[in-house]
Design an enzyme around this catalytic site. Structure first.
Site, PDB file in Angstrom:
ATOM      1  N   ALA A 129      41.828  53.303  44.198  1.00 58.68           N
ATOM      2  CA  ALA A 129      42.548  52.083  43.994  1.00 58.68           C
ATOM      3  C   ALA A 129      43.467  52.295  42.833  1.00 58.68           C
ATOM      4  O   ALA A 129      43.307  53.054  41.888  1.00 58.68           O
ATOM      5  CB  ALA A 129      41.694  51.044  43.625  1.00 58.68           C
ATOM      6  N   SER A 132      48.458  47.777  38.488  1.00 59.87           N
ATOM      7  CA  SER A 132      49.603  47.746  37.844  1.00 59.87           C
ATOM      8  C   SER A 132      49.260  48.297  36.469  1.00 59.87           C
ATOM      9  O   SER A 132      50.123  48.786  35.777  1.00 59.87           O
ATOM     10  CB  SER A 132      49.995  46.319  37.515  1.00 59.87           C
ATOM     11  OG  SER A 132      49.185  45.418  37.056  1.00 59.87           O
ATOM     12  N   ALA A 134      46.218  50.193  35.604  1.00 59.16           N
ATOM     13  CA  ALA A 134      45.247  51.517  35.856  1.00 59.16           C
ATOM     14  C   ALA A 134      44.894  51.851  37.206  1.00 59.16           C
ATOM     15  O   ALA A 134      45.500  51.211  38.241  1.00 59.16           O
ATOM     16  CB  ALA A 134      44.016  51.366  34.940  1.00 59.16           C
ATOM     17  N   VAL A 136      42.059  54.120  39.613  1.00 51.19           N
ATOM     18  CA  VAL A 136      40.556  54.535  39.676  1.00 51.19           C
ATOM     19  C   VAL A 136      40.231  55.677  40.570  1.00 51.19           C
ATOM     20  O   VAL A 136      40.614  55.719  41.638  1.00 51.19           O
ATOM     21  CB  VAL A 136      39.655  53.356  40.091  1.00 51.19           C
ATOM     22  CG1 VAL A 136      37.945  53.673  40.364  1.00 51.19           C
ATOM     23  CG2 VAL A 136      39.671  52.348  39.344  1.00 51.19           C
ATOM     24  N   LYS A 154      37.948  55.039  35.322  1.00 47.00           N
ATOM     25  CA  LYS A 154      39.329  54.287  35.433  1.00 47.00           C
ATOM     26  C   LYS A 154      40.192  54.479  34.302  1.00 47.00           C
ATOM     27  O   LYS A 154      39.503  55.134  33.103  1.00 47.00           O
ATOM     28  CB  LYS A 154      38.840  52.676  34.918  1.00 47.00           C
ATOM     29  CG  LYS A 154      39.999  51.677  34.637  1.00 47.00           C
ATOM     30  CD  LYS A 154      39.646  50.277  34.730  1.00 47.00           C
ATOM     31  CE  LYS A 154      40.865  49.405  34.798  1.00 47.00           C
ATOM     32  NZ  LYS A 154      40.466  48.110  34.376  1.00 47.00           N
ATOM     33  N   ASP A 289      40.202  37.615  36.310  1.00 42.07           N
ATOM     34  CA  ASP A 289      41.122  38.434  37.573  1.00 42.07           C
ATOM     35  C   ASP A 289      40.439  38.689  38.434  1.00 42.07           C
ATOM     36  O   ASP A 289      40.324  39.894  39.106  1.00 42.07           O
ATOM     37  CB  ASP A 289      41.383  39.849  36.553  1.00 42.07           C
ATOM     38  CG  ASP A 289      42.842  40.308  37.302  1.00 42.07           C
ATOM     39  OD1 ASP A 289      43.326  39.484  38.053  1.00 42.07           O
ATOM     40  OD2 ASP A 289      43.131  41.578  36.856  1.00 42.07           O
TER      41      ASP A 289
END
Length: 514
Positions: A129, A132, A134, A136, A154, A289
């Site tokens: 994944a 914007s 970071a 993973v 991450k 978020d």
């Protein structure tokens, strides 16, 4: 403010206009001044956007503009009821499918951040994944004497901090321009809003703080069901690296896979909404978020799995009470209560009429009752809200911005899972339970404990006040004649009596006698 910030702001406006960003805004929800601005911006829009309504190029444009713009696009992607299904689908790639940075950089980043402990992370995958801030990776954590564990690694994007600061400088420039040339915008306090978002984003750039956020939330939800979060591996945490347990789940936007796993999507939507409200109202600390890229469904239990705790929201007891009372007022159709709470917290100026505001709230709330999510046009609701805020000169509360933004995100995700969602029915158990607890003996005792704690702090300051008064007396004695000692003793006695009187008032109020 550097001149470059204004140039970046103008460039951002040009890029957004060209790629159709303003085409996703529903005209019916905008006040006249904004309609004019949107109309002018759309004059430079690409023909392909005007012809097809597709804004797939907007993803790349927002990514180039910076992480703050990406966050805005992520929010729009959860609201097909506002921006349209096509635009929401085009923007959904911003949630966790951004172009990754070069994976070859990852080993060096890990070694620089973790030192020798980086060697314990093996079998590091390609990015699973990328967002914007970071990206993973999956890896295996091999600690001597322990069973190897699958973990999520991450890693912050190199240079993201500099890009973020450039973003916020531009946003501050835009806010100040709005306050200078648009007096009507001042009641919305744009600079304060940007400052709030700036603070939350600065926290997101330190993964040690995200690890601490996961730890705090884990304590808060230890006895809850329906909402699961990862576990932090503290030995592998640094400013730009965070290692947590790997969460096996189905992306919450993959409805086909959720259905194939036999998970009840209606129940999943309810768990999502109720968990968020419980965290916000009961704990005053919530995931801010919760876009679909950060949410999964547990195929075994049907629970909600949340990841990425970089942006967290925190609200105090008055704001929690405000939220609970507002929801309760809408649930019970007590619009007078809703209106009064807006006055109490300072959203509406005191010179306005509570009864008139209650009537305006009724005009918004009544059409929503008994309707499913699919039957409600949030664009029209937003349009009405714009009119009401303008009519009553409503002020923005910056500390509630993250909460409001998060509620929009969560409600949007829940709508996609269950188009027949009734937010009032879902919210009532959480809101009612908290209000009953607050009004009951436990809530009263907790309030009393808070008063007594503040009372103890005040009492603890009294000896210091006396000592300071005695010191002042001693210094004065060295400077003046002795005949005036009696006067200074009276001053000291007056200070002491005033302090004891203050202590008595605090005790009186703490015990609820006044």
């Amino acid at each position: 403010m550097a001149l470059g910030s204004y140039f970046r702001l103008v460039n951002a406006g040009w890029v957004l206009a060209r790629e159709g960003a303003f085409s996703v805004l529903p005209p019916e929800s905008l006040p006249p001044s904004m309609k004019l601005g949107v109309g002018l911006a759309r004059l430079v829009e690409r023909r392909s956007v005007r012809k097809t309504g597709s804004v797939e190029r907007l993803n790349a444009a927002l990514h180039k503009l910076g992480p703050s713009f990406v966050k805005f696009g992520q929010t729009l992607a959860t609201r097909p009821d506002i921006v349209g299904a096509q635009a929401a689908a085009d923007l959904s790639g911003l949630q966790d499918r951004m172009p990754p940075f070069d994976p070859k950089l990852v080993p060096g980043i890990l070694e620089a951040a973790l030192g020798s402990k980086a060697a314990l992370l093996t079998e590091i995958s390609a990015p699973v994944a990328a967002a914007s801030i970071a990206q993973v990776h999956q890896a295996r954590l091999r600690v001597s004497g322990a069973v190897p564990k699958t973990v999520a690694v991450k890693v912050l994007r190199p240079g993201v901090s500099e890009r973020f600061h450039a973003d916020t400088d531009s946003l501050y420039a835009g806010a100040r321009l709005a306050e200078t040339f648009s007096p009507a915008s001042r009641r919305l306090r744009p600079t304060e809003i940007v400052r709030t978002l700036d603070h939350s984003m600065r926290l997101e750039l330190d993964l040690r703080l995200e690890a601490a956020a996961i730890s705090e939330m884990a304590e808060n939800i230890a006895n809850d069901t329906g909402f699961v979060i990862p576990e932090v591996h503290w030995d592998h945490v640094a400013q730009n690296v965070l290692v947590t347990s790997w969460m096996h789940g189905i992306p919450i936007r993959d409805h086909a896979a959720i259905d194939a796993a036999g998970i009840d999507r209606k129940a999943l939507a309810t768990k999502l909404m109720q968990s968020f409200l419980r965290h916000a109202i009961r704990d005053g600390y919530f995931h801010a978020d919760m876009h679909p890229g950060n949410l999964f469904a547990d195929p075994k239990t049907g629970d909600v799995i949340a990841v990425d705790f970089g942006i967290m929201g925190r609200i105090g007891k008055p704001e929690r009470r405000f939220l609970a009372d507002i929801l309760f007022g809408f649930i019970t159709r007590n619009y007078r209560l809703v209106a009064q709470r807006h006055f109490d917290i300072g959203y509406v100026p005191k010179h306005q009429s509570v009864d008139d505001f209650a009537l305006a709230i009724r005009s918004i709330g009544e059409p929503l009752h008994g309707r499913t999510a699919a039957e409600i046009s949030m664009a029209k609701v937003l349009g009405q809200l714009f009119s009401v805020t303008d009519l009553f000169d409503m002020q923005t509360r910056p500390e509630l911005v993250l909460l409001q933004k998060s509620m929009v995100l969560v409600e949007g995700v829940a709508r996609t899972l269950d188009p027949e969602l009734d937010i009032w029915t879902v919210a009532e158990p959480v809101v009612g339970e908290w209000l009953r607890r607050e009004e009951g003996p436990i809530g009263r005792l907790e309030d009393l404990a808070g008063h007594l704690s503040r009372l103890g702090e005040a009492a603890g300051r009294v000896p210091a006040l006396i000592a300071q008064a005695e010191l002042a007396l001693a210094e004065h004695r060295a400077m003046v004649n002795r005949p005036r000692d009696g006067l200074m003793r009276n001053v000291v006695l007056a200070v002491l009596l005033a302090s004891l009187a203050l202590l008595g008032v605090l005790i009186w109020r703490a015990l609820g006698l006044g």
